[in-house]
Design an enzyme around this catalytic site. Structure first.
Site, PDB file in Angstrom:
ATOM      1  N   ASP A  83       0.861  -1.178   0.000  1.00  0.00           N
ATOM      2  CA  ASP A  83       0.000   0.000   0.000  1.00  0.00           C
ATOM      3  C   ASP A  83       0.903   1.235   0.000  1.00  0.00           C
ATOM      4  O   ASP A  83       1.985   1.223   0.613  1.00  0.00           O
ATOM      5  CB  ASP A  83      -0.865  -0.005   1.271  1.00  0.00           C
TER       6      ASP A  83
ATOM      7  N   SER B  13      -1.369  15.255 -13.219  1.00  0.00           N
ATOM      8  CA  SER B  13      -2.726  15.397 -13.754  1.00  0.00           C
ATOM      9  C   SER B  13      -3.017  16.810 -14.222  1.00  0.00           C
ATOM     10  O   SER B  13      -2.525  17.792 -13.645  1.00  0.00           O
ATOM     11  CB  SER B  13      -3.710  15.032 -12.635  1.00  0.00           C
TER      12      SER B  13
ATOM     13  N   GLU C 231      -5.576  18.224 -13.531  1.00  0.00           N
ATOM     14  CA  GLU C 231      -6.224  18.869 -12.370  1.00  0.00           C
ATOM     15  C   GLU C 231      -5.289  19.894 -11.724  1.00  0.00           C
ATOM     16  O   GLU C 231      -5.743  20.773 -10.993  1.00  0.00           O
ATOM     17  CB  GLU C 231      -6.610  17.815 -11.332  1.00  0.00           C
TER      18      GLU C 231
ATOM     19  N   TYR D 155      -7.726  16.649  -4.106  1.00  0.00           N
ATOM     20  CA  TYR D 155      -7.007  15.771  -5.047  1.00  0.00           C
ATOM     21  C   TYR D 155      -5.963  16.567  -5.832  1.00  0.00           C
ATOM     22  O   TYR D 155      -4.794  16.167  -5.923  1.00  0.00           O
ATOM     23  CB  TYR D 155      -8.010  15.113  -6.007  1.00  0.00           C
TER      24      TYR D 155
HETATM   25  P1  NAP Z   1      -7.892   4.347 -10.991  1.00  0.00           P
HETATM   26  O1  NAP Z   1      -8.559   3.503 -12.018  1.00  0.00           O
HETATM   27  O2  NAP Z   1      -8.716   5.006  -9.949  1.00  0.00           O
HETATM   28  O3  NAP Z   1      -6.775   3.435 -10.303  1.00  0.00           O
HETATM   29  C1  NAP Z   1      -6.139   3.838  -9.127  1.00  0.00           C
HETATM   30  C2  NAP Z   1      -5.238   2.722  -8.676  1.00  0.00           C
HETATM   31  O4  NAP Z   1      -4.594   3.135  -7.451  1.00  0.00           O
HETATM   32  C3  NAP Z   1      -5.957   1.406  -8.342  1.00  0.00           C
HETATM   33  O5  NAP Z   1      -5.152   0.327  -8.749  1.00  0.00           O
HETATM   34  C4  NAP Z   1      -6.055   1.457  -6.835  1.00  0.00           C
HETATM   35  O6  NAP Z   1      -6.153   0.174  -6.228  1.00  0.00           O
HETATM   36  C5  NAP Z   1      -4.724   2.087  -6.500  1.00  0.00           C
HETATM   37  N1  NAP Z   1      -4.655   2.633  -5.150  1.00  0.00           N
HETATM   38  C6  NAP Z   1      -5.533   3.464  -4.542  1.00  0.00           C
HETATM   39  N2  NAP Z   1      -5.127   3.726  -3.291  1.00  0.00           N
HETATM   40  C7  NAP Z   1      -3.963   3.057  -3.099  1.00  0.00           C
HETATM   41  C8  NAP Z   1      -3.088   2.908  -2.008  1.00  0.00           C
HETATM   42  N3  NAP Z   1      -3.300   3.521  -0.853  1.00  0.00           N
HETATM   43  N4  NAP Z   1      -2.000   2.124  -2.156  1.00  0.00           N
HETATM   44  C9  NAP Z   1      -1.767   1.488  -3.338  1.00  0.00           C
HETATM   45  N5  NAP Z   1      -2.568   1.590  -4.396  1.00  0.00           N
HETATM   46  C10 NAP Z   1      -3.662   2.360  -4.287  1.00  0.00           C
HETATM   47  O7  NAP Z   1      -7.042   5.510 -11.702  1.00  0.00           O
HETATM   48  P2  NAP Z   1      -6.555   5.639 -13.222  1.00  0.00           P
HETATM   49  O8  NAP Z   1      -7.612   6.329 -13.988  1.00  0.00           O
HETATM   50  O9  NAP Z   1      -6.034   4.347 -13.663  1.00  0.00           O
HETATM   51  O10 NAP Z   1      -5.375   6.687 -13.055  1.00  0.00           O
HETATM   52  C11 NAP Z   1      -4.042   6.255 -12.769  1.00  0.00           C
HETATM   53  C12 NAP Z   1      -3.279   7.411 -12.146  1.00  0.00           C
HETATM   54  O11 NAP Z   1      -3.256   8.509 -13.047  1.00  0.00           O
HETATM   55  C13 NAP Z   1      -3.873   7.951 -10.844  1.00  0.00           C
HETATM   56  O12 NAP Z   1      -2.805   8.369 -10.044  1.00  0.00           O
HETATM   57  C14 NAP Z   1      -4.686   9.148 -11.307  1.00  0.00           C
HETATM   58  O13 NAP Z   1      -4.826  10.068 -10.252  1.00  0.00           O
HETATM   59  C15 NAP Z   1      -3.817   9.665 -12.420  1.00  0.00           C
HETATM   60  N6  NAP Z   1      -4.506  10.383 -13.483  1.00  0.00           N
HETATM   61  C16 NAP Z   1      -5.580   9.829 -14.104  1.00  0.00           C
HETATM   62  C17 NAP Z   1      -6.179  10.489 -15.155  1.00  0.00           C
HETATM   63  C18 NAP Z   1      -7.365   9.902 -15.869  1.00  0.00           C
HETATM   64  O14 NAP Z   1      -8.047  10.669 -16.569  1.00  0.00           O
HETATM   65  N7  NAP Z   1      -7.608   8.614 -15.759  1.00  0.00           N
HETATM   66  C19 NAP Z   1      -5.666  11.739 -15.577  1.00  0.00           C
HETATM   67  C20 NAP Z   1      -4.557  12.256 -14.938  1.00  0.00           C
HETATM   68  C21 NAP Z   1      -3.959  11.568 -13.904  1.00  0.00           C
HETATM   69  P3  NAP Z   1      -7.577  -0.578  -6.044  1.00  0.00           P
HETATM   70  O15 NAP Z   1      -7.879  -1.182  -7.382  1.00  0.00           O
HETATM   71  O16 NAP Z   1      -7.283  -1.545  -4.983  1.00  0.00           O
HETATM   72  O17 NAP Z   1      -8.577   0.480  -5.665  1.00  0.00           O
HETATM   73  N1  GDD Z   2     -18.005  12.014 -11.708  1.00  0.00           N
HETATM   74  C1  GDD Z   2     -19.020  12.789 -12.104  1.00  0.00           C
HETATM   75  N2  GDD Z   2     -20.299  12.372 -11.873  1.00  0.00           N
HETATM   76  N3  GDD Z   2     -18.751  13.969 -12.702  1.00  0.00           N
HETATM   77  C2  GDD Z   2     -19.794  14.717 -13.115  1.00  0.00           C
HETATM   78  C3  GDD Z   2     -21.120  14.333 -12.923  1.00  0.00           C
HETATM   79  C4  GDD Z   2     -21.401  13.099 -12.264  1.00  0.00           C
HETATM   80  O1  GDD Z   2     -22.530  12.712 -12.060  1.00  0.00           O
HETATM   81  N4  GDD Z   2     -21.917  15.302 -13.465  1.00  0.00           N
HETATM   82  C5  GDD Z   2     -21.118  16.231 -13.971  1.00  0.00           C
HETATM   83  N5  GDD Z   2     -19.826  15.900 -13.758  1.00  0.00           N
HETATM   84  C6  GDD Z   2     -18.642  16.708 -14.134  1.00  0.00           C
HETATM   85  C7  GDD Z   2     -17.695  16.993 -12.970  1.00  0.00           C
HETATM   86  O2  GDD Z   2     -18.207  18.058 -12.159  1.00  0.00           O
HETATM   87  C8  GDD Z   2     -16.431  17.365 -13.740  1.00  0.00           C
HETATM   88  O3  GDD Z   2     -16.466  18.730 -14.098  1.00  0.00           O
HETATM   89  C9  GDD Z   2     -16.514  16.500 -15.010  1.00  0.00           C
HETATM   90  O4  GDD Z   2     -17.857  15.991 -15.059  1.00  0.00           O
HETATM   91  C10 GDD Z   2     -15.534  15.346 -15.043  1.00  0.00           C
HETATM   92  O5  GDD Z   2     -15.652  14.611 -13.837  1.00  0.00           O
HETATM   93  P1  GDD Z   2     -14.884  13.205 -13.628  1.00  0.00           P
HETATM   94  O6  GDD Z   2     -15.199  12.274 -14.727  1.00  0.00           O
HETATM   95  O7  GDD Z   2     -15.198  12.763 -12.235  1.00  0.00           O
HETATM   96  O8  GDD Z   2     -13.349  13.575 -13.811  1.00  0.00           O
HETATM   97  P2  GDD Z   2     -12.452  14.785 -13.291  1.00  0.00           P
HETATM   98  O9  GDD Z   2     -12.175  15.656 -14.476  1.00  0.00           O
HETATM   99  O10 GDD Z   2     -12.999  15.412 -12.097  1.00  0.00           O
HETATM  100  O11 GDD Z   2     -11.114  14.017 -12.853  1.00  0.00           O
HETATM  101  C11 GDD Z   2     -10.559  13.007 -13.704  1.00  0.00           C
HETATM  102  O12 GDD Z   2      -9.599  13.586 -14.568  1.00  0.00           O
HETATM  103  C12 GDD Z   2      -8.438  14.132 -13.918  1.00  0.00           C
HETATM  104  C13 GDD Z   2      -7.539  14.722 -15.023  1.00  0.00           C
HETATM  105  O13 GDD Z   2      -8.041  15.956 -15.421  1.00  0.00           O
HETATM  106  C14 GDD Z   2      -9.939  11.935 -12.806  1.00  0.00           C
HETATM  107  O14 GDD Z   2      -9.562  10.843 -13.593  1.00  0.00           O
HETATM  108  C15 GDD Z   2      -8.692  12.444 -12.094  1.00  0.00           C
HETATM  109  O15 GDD Z   2      -8.048  11.362 -11.422  1.00  0.00           O
HETATM  110  C16 GDD Z   2      -7.738  13.038 -13.138  1.00  0.00           C
HETATM  111  O16 GDD Z   2      -6.566  13.533 -12.543  1.00  0.00           O
END
Ligand code: NAP
Ligand code: GDD
Length: 346
Positions: free
Chosen positions: A64, A131, A133, A154
């Site tokens: 973890d 990210s 973000e 976050y």
């Molecule tokens: P995700 O599907 O939410 O996967 C997160 C992973 O982190 C899962 O394997 C989860 O394990 C693990 N995890 C959570 N808490 C942990 C802990 N305390 N110790 C060890 N592992 C832990 O996220 P993703 O979309 O694949 O994104 C991968 C990374 O890129 C994340 O860091 C995210 O913040 C970043 N990111 C994502 C996006 C996007 O749009 N997807 C964009 C920018 C950055 P479990 O399966 O056990 O929950």
């Molecule tokens: N989740 C969610 N659920 N979002 C909603 C909803 C809902 O019902 N309705 C509207 N939204 C809007 C959120 O307010 C946000 O503006 C947008 O949809 C995207 O939300 P998410 O899909 O939850 O993603 P995120 O942009 O907040 O964050 C994701 O992208 C980041 C990179 O920009 C995550 O993957 C983060 O881990 C990642 O870093």
């Protein structure tokens, strides 16, 4: 010599595609998984081979990001050539409910891993999942030089991880890089992120098992790419001569409303008849618009997103329809990552 990679977050969306990519390139892949009372490996089960089998290349280890000593022990044992830190509490809305836990995992977790690398006395290349973000309130287009202004616990935790990665690069001459990735999605996306929430609902509404979809802010603008392509960009960041930070994005702007319209239209439905508002999905502070400028990655890594958000929405709706047809058995998309080029991923 077989290269070894260590991935935190291997059970997540990106971790599963990255493991697939690295295995296809001949790597030995080691993943950190959390002990849970139920199985949490559904995204990588198709890659798993019994470790007693001499052909096994994927190894999973309990641990973890909150447990620094365990990270040191594992890294000293595995001696990886590349470390990818993808583990995080990655949900922005949830980070307002669990800010301390988010700081511990998404922020402090990164320093634990960097310190584990340093104290284990190894010199792997290190990838930090930064990210878009980070940009938060700073208007688009956003690139590697755009100032940061995070708008959530976050985002603030990721900001710490971004800077500490850069600090370890400068202080200890580590090959440590930040991939500043804009939103990327796929059929493996977590079910509570907006795109997947929409595409699952479209499939269920079309099948007649769901009536309505409750949503928050429909005006947010996002730059949604296809996750399978983004892991190729992560890997490329660790193959260049000098450690540098890179943005990965499509460069296109769509609103949540657009994503709804495209997804419902794909199955011949009018989204306005099904979508209702629920304020519980609003965030105390919103990130209004994220649109990346990926030109540095294109120039220096030869990386370019090919799947645009409208095509992505259709891929995800089709996948969720297939999952329903499989009656509960998770349908897993298989992507030929070994032959990825910017021109042809699908
Ligand atoms: P995700 O599907 O939410 O996967 C997160 C992973 O982190 C899962 O394997 C989860 O394990 C693990 N995890 C959570 N808490 C942990 C802990 N305390 N110790 C060890 N592992 C832990 O996220 P993703 O979309 O694949 O994104 C991968 C990374 O890129 C994340 O860091 C995210 O913040 C970043 N990111 C994502 C996006 C996007 O749009 N997807 C964009 C920018 C950055 P479990 O399966 O056990 O929950
Ligand atoms: N989740 C969610 N659920 N979002 C909603 C909803 C809902 O019902 N309705 C509207 N939204 C809007 C959120 O307010 C946000 O503006 C947008 O949809 C995207 O939300 P998410 O899909 O939850 O993603 P995120 O942009 O907040 O964050 C994701 O992208 C980041 C990179 O920009 C995550 O993957 C983060 O881990 C990642 O870093």
């Amino acid at each position: 010599m077989t290269k070894k990679a260590f991935i935190t977050g291997i059970t997540g969306q990106d971790g599963s595609y990255l493991a697939e990519l690295l295995l296809s390139k001949g790597y030995e892949v080691h993943g950190l998984i959390r002990r849970a009372s139920t199985f949490n490996t559904s995204r990588i089960d198709h890659l798993y081979v019994d470790p007693h089998d001499p052909t096994a290349k994927l190894f999973l280890h309990y641990g973890d990001l909150s447990d620094g000593v365990r990270l040191v022990t594992l890294l000293a044992e595995i001696q990886p050539d590349e470390v990818y830190n993808l583990g995080a509490q990655s949900h922005v809305r949830v980070s307002f409910d669990e800010p301390e836990h988010t700081a511990d995992t998404t922020g402090t977790g990164s320093i634990r891993l960097l310190e584990a690398v340093r104290t284990a006395g190894i010199r792997p290349r290190f990838y930090q999942a930064s990210s878009s973000e980070l940009y938060g309130a700073t208007p688009p287009p956003q690139n590697e030089d755009t100032p940061f202004y995070p708008r959530s616990p976050y985002g603030a935790a990721k900001l710490y991880s971004y800077w500490i990665t850069k600090n370890y690069r400068e202080a200890y001459d580590m090959f440590a890089v930040n991939g500043i990735l804009f939103n990327h999605e796929s059929p493996r996306r977590g079910e509570t992120f907006v795109t997947r929430k929409i595409t699952r609902a479209v499939a269920a509404i079309k099948a007649g098992t769901q009536e309505h979809l409750y949503m928050g802010n429909l005006d947010s603008v996002r730059d949604w790419g296809y996750a399978a392509e983004y892991v190729e960009g992560m890997w490329r960041m660790l193959q260049v001569d000098e450690p540098e930070d890179f943005v990965l994005a499509t460069g296109t702007a769509y609103t949540v409303r657009d994503f709804l319209r495209i997804s419902f239209e794909h199955v011949g439905l009018d989204w306005e008849k099904y979508v209702k508002f629920d304020e519980r999905y609003l965030r105390p502070t919103e990130v209004d618009a994220l649109v990346g400028d990926p030109s540095k990655a294109e120039a220096k890594l030869g990386w370019k997103a090919t799947v645009q958000p409208d095509q992505l929405a259709r891929i995800m709706v089709d996948a969720d329809i297939k999952t329903l047809e499989c009656a509960g058995t998770p349908w897993i998309d298989k992507v030929n990552l070994a032959s990825w080029t910017p021109e042809a991923v699908l």
